[in-house]
Design a protein around this motif. Sequence first.
Motif, PDB file in Angstrom:
ATOM      1  N   ARG A 101       5.034  -0.918   3.256  1.00 23.31           N
ATOM      2  CA  ARG A 101       3.945  -1.287   4.160  1.00 23.31           C
ATOM      3  C   ARG A 101       2.923  -2.097   3.365  1.00 23.31           C
ATOM      4  O   ARG A 101       2.596  -1.764   2.222  1.00 23.31           O
ATOM      5  CB  ARG A 101       3.298  -0.046   4.755  1.00 23.31           C
ATOM      6  CG  ARG A 101       2.163  -0.352   5.722  1.00 23.31           C
ATOM      7  CD  ARG A 101       1.616   0.898   6.393  1.00 23.31           C
ATOM      8  NE  ARG A 101       2.590   1.487   7.305  1.00 23.31           N
ATOM      9  CZ  ARG A 101       3.210   2.638   7.112  1.00 23.31           C
ATOM     10  NH1 ARG A 101       2.955   3.338   6.017  1.00 23.31           N
ATOM     11  NH2 ARG A 101       4.068   3.102   7.988  1.00 23.31           N
ATOM     12  N   THR A 148       0.806  -1.217   0.000  1.00 23.85           N
ATOM     13  CA  THR A 148       0.000   0.000   0.000  1.00 23.85           C
ATOM     14  C   THR A 148       0.838   1.265   0.000  1.00 23.85           C
ATOM     15  O   THR A 148       0.362   2.326  -0.395  1.00 23.85           O
ATOM     16  CB  THR A 148      -0.927   0.030   1.230  1.00 23.85           C
ATOM     17  OG1 THR A 148      -0.129  -0.054   2.422  1.00 23.85           O
ATOM     18  CG2 THR A 148      -1.906  -1.131   1.189  1.00 23.85           C
ATOM     19  N   GLU A 149       2.098   1.147   0.431  1.00 22.02           N
ATOM     20  CA  GLU A 149       2.909   2.363   0.558  1.00 22.02           C
ATOM     21  C   GLU A 149       4.383   1.992   0.643  1.00 22.02           C
ATOM     22  O   GLU A 149       4.757   0.969   1.216  1.00 22.02           O
ATOM     23  CB  GLU A 149       2.504   3.127   1.824  1.00 22.02           C
ATOM     24  CG  GLU A 149       3.226   4.440   2.019  1.00 22.02           C
ATOM     25  CD  GLU A 149       2.823   5.128   3.315  1.00 22.02           C
ATOM     26  OE1 GLU A 149       3.245   6.283   3.528  1.00 22.02           O
ATOM     27  OE2 GLU A 149       2.092   4.492   4.119  1.00 22.02           O
ATOM     28  N   ALA A 167      -0.909  -4.280   2.947  1.00 22.46           N
ATOM     29  CA  ALA A 167      -2.335  -4.032   3.206  1.00 22.46           C
ATOM     30  C   ALA A 167      -2.783  -4.624   4.530  1.00 22.46           C
ATOM     31  O   ALA A 167      -3.721  -4.111   5.149  1.00 22.46           O
ATOM     32  CB  ALA A 167      -3.170  -4.604   2.059  1.00 22.46           C
ATOM     33  N   ASP A 168      -2.120  -5.692   4.991  1.00 17.16           N
ATOM     34  CA  ASP A 168      -2.514  -6.296   6.263  1.00 17.16           C
ATOM     35  C   ASP A 168      -1.852  -5.625   7.458  1.00 17.16           C
ATOM     36  O   ASP A 168      -1.960  -6.101   8.588  1.00 17.16           O
ATOM     37  CB  ASP A 168      -2.189  -7.797   6.256  1.00 17.16           C
ATOM     38  CG  ASP A 168      -0.689  -8.079   6.128  1.00 17.16           C
ATOM     39  OD1 ASP A 168       0.105  -7.123   6.141  1.00 17.16           O
ATOM     40  OD2 ASP A 168      -0.321  -9.269   6.022  1.00 17.16           O
ATOM     41  N   GLY A 169      -1.161  -4.513   7.213  1.00 18.12           N
ATOM     42  CA  GLY A 169      -0.497  -3.781   8.283  1.00 18.12           C
ATOM     43  C   GLY A 169       0.943  -4.171   8.507  1.00 18.12           C
ATOM     44  O   GLY A 169       1.668  -3.498   9.252  1.00 18.12           O
ATOM     45  N   GLY A 170       1.383  -5.226   7.875  1.00 21.93           N
ATOM     46  CA  GLY A 170       2.768  -5.646   8.028  1.00 21.93           C
ATOM     47  C   GLY A 170       3.728  -4.755   7.272  1.00 21.93           C
ATOM     48  O   GLY A 170       3.328  -3.915   6.460  1.00 21.93           O
ATOM     49  N   ARG A 171       5.011  -4.961   7.524  1.00 21.06           N
ATOM     50  CA  ARG A 171       6.050  -4.187   6.851  1.00 21.06           C
ATOM     51  C   ARG A 171       7.133  -5.137   6.379  1.00 21.06           C
ATOM     52  O   ARG A 171       7.386  -6.185   6.996  1.00 21.06           O
ATOM     53  CB  ARG A 171       6.663  -3.144   7.790  1.00 21.06           C
ATOM     54  CG  ARG A 171       5.670  -2.092   8.291  1.00 21.06           C
ATOM     55  CD  ARG A 171       6.281  -1.260   9.411  1.00 21.06           C
ATOM     56  NE  ARG A 171       7.421  -0.483   8.970  1.00 21.06           N
ATOM     57  CZ  ARG A 171       7.354   0.771   8.518  1.00 21.06           C
ATOM     58  NH1 ARG A 171       6.176   1.360   8.470  1.00 21.06           N
ATOM     59  NH2 ARG A 171       8.410   1.425   8.140  1.00 21.06           N
ATOM     60  N   THR A 222       7.814   3.131   2.289  1.00 17.87           N
ATOM     61  CA  THR A 222       8.243   3.935   3.434  1.00 17.87           C
ATOM     62  C   THR A 222       9.761   4.127   3.389  1.00 17.87           C
ATOM     63  O   THR A 222      10.442   3.583   2.520  1.00 17.87           O
ATOM     64  CB  THR A 222       7.860   3.242   4.752  1.00 17.87           C
ATOM     65  OG1 THR A 222       8.587   2.005   4.862  1.00 17.87           O
ATOM     66  CG2 THR A 222       6.361   2.940   4.786  1.00 17.87           C
TER      67      THR A 222
END
Length: 401
Positions: A213, A205-206, A215-219, A208
């Motif tokens: 990052r 999604t992004e 979509a499930d919040g992971g990195r 950094t």
Amino acid sequence: MRRVVVVGASAAGLAAAETLRREGYDGAVTLVGDEPQPPYDRPPLSKQILGGRWDAGRLPLRGRDELDALGLDLRLGVAATGLDPAGRTVALADGAEVPYDGLVIATGVRPRRLPGDEGAHVLRTLDDALALRDRLAAGTRLVVVGAGFLGAEAAAVARGLGAEVTLLEPAPVPLAPAVGEDVGRVLSRAHLDHGVDLRTGVTVTEVTGGGVRLADGGRVAADEVLVAVGSVPNTEWLEGSGLSLGNGLECDEFSAAAPGVAASSGVYGAGDVACWHNPLFGTAMRIEHRTNATEQGMAAARNLLAPAPGARRPYQPVPYFWSDQYGLRIQAYGYLRGHDEVAVVEGSLNEGAFLAAYRRGDRLTGVLAVGVSPRVLRTWRQSIAAGARWADAVDRATTAA
């Protein structure tokens, strides 16, 4: 017709300019390009240039003497910003307006971007490839977003340089829409065999500062990020011109823009930016492959010079592309997307040398091969060009085997 403008100092644009001269056109030819370099070859960017096996001096498509012999009005390092079909002028970023009697649009594509990816790499120009090459070394943590052919080639090269590569792909099977799930799995297996951390079903999604990052919040941490999530046709400068813009510059079977009026307006499209109707397959297609750029540039120039609309010839090629990954040469002829069936007609997917045939309706529409001789591929290409029925083509292959 005394003035032709070709917008796009690309493989397609150069092919158009050379064809104009080869066909005897002796009027003015202006070649406009937004990069400062003269036309150069792009496929080596993700392979030989990125891997450090070539220097930039090997990329130009023609030497300076060859370009000079064409007698071109070269406008390099300046982008086209607008088109006025009524006034027959092309506006440039430096304020100039270039008049034309005939126009070939070959402005190509640019990489699709992700939120926050200003610090990430993309891979379209020579500067892009050199910037990424300078950052790759043994131990570098590289995240490649997108496991299409461009991302896969870059991942393979980076792995060969000793980088730690994570390849992220949102689809369950990379390349499946184009080549089918079974073939997609085979091509993906090469990455796993060479130590790439391939993760499918993962959406970025992004970008950094320290990676990406999900979509499930992971990195996923990285030293460098390459975004290879497709491309966008360069048509913004044509907005307001009245030309049809959709999936690129929409063209008819002659590569003429604004179908129905282009025969008199003298505007044609070529290369990655052009979406044209290919009568051989009965569908509109936009092809981002090197051979198509050259072939369509030539076809557009010939049709532009045709003495009458009835003298033009439809552009109906059998598209070809290739990809080099981990020493494998992947080659394909035809139009694979939208297929109804895939059948392995030579070799075996498990053995790493095979030829897969693609059916759409009752016709053979494409083949993809790994480790197959050029002679065999040429035979299949001829069958596609002849509009061979699927049953006949597969029967011949089965009998020969």
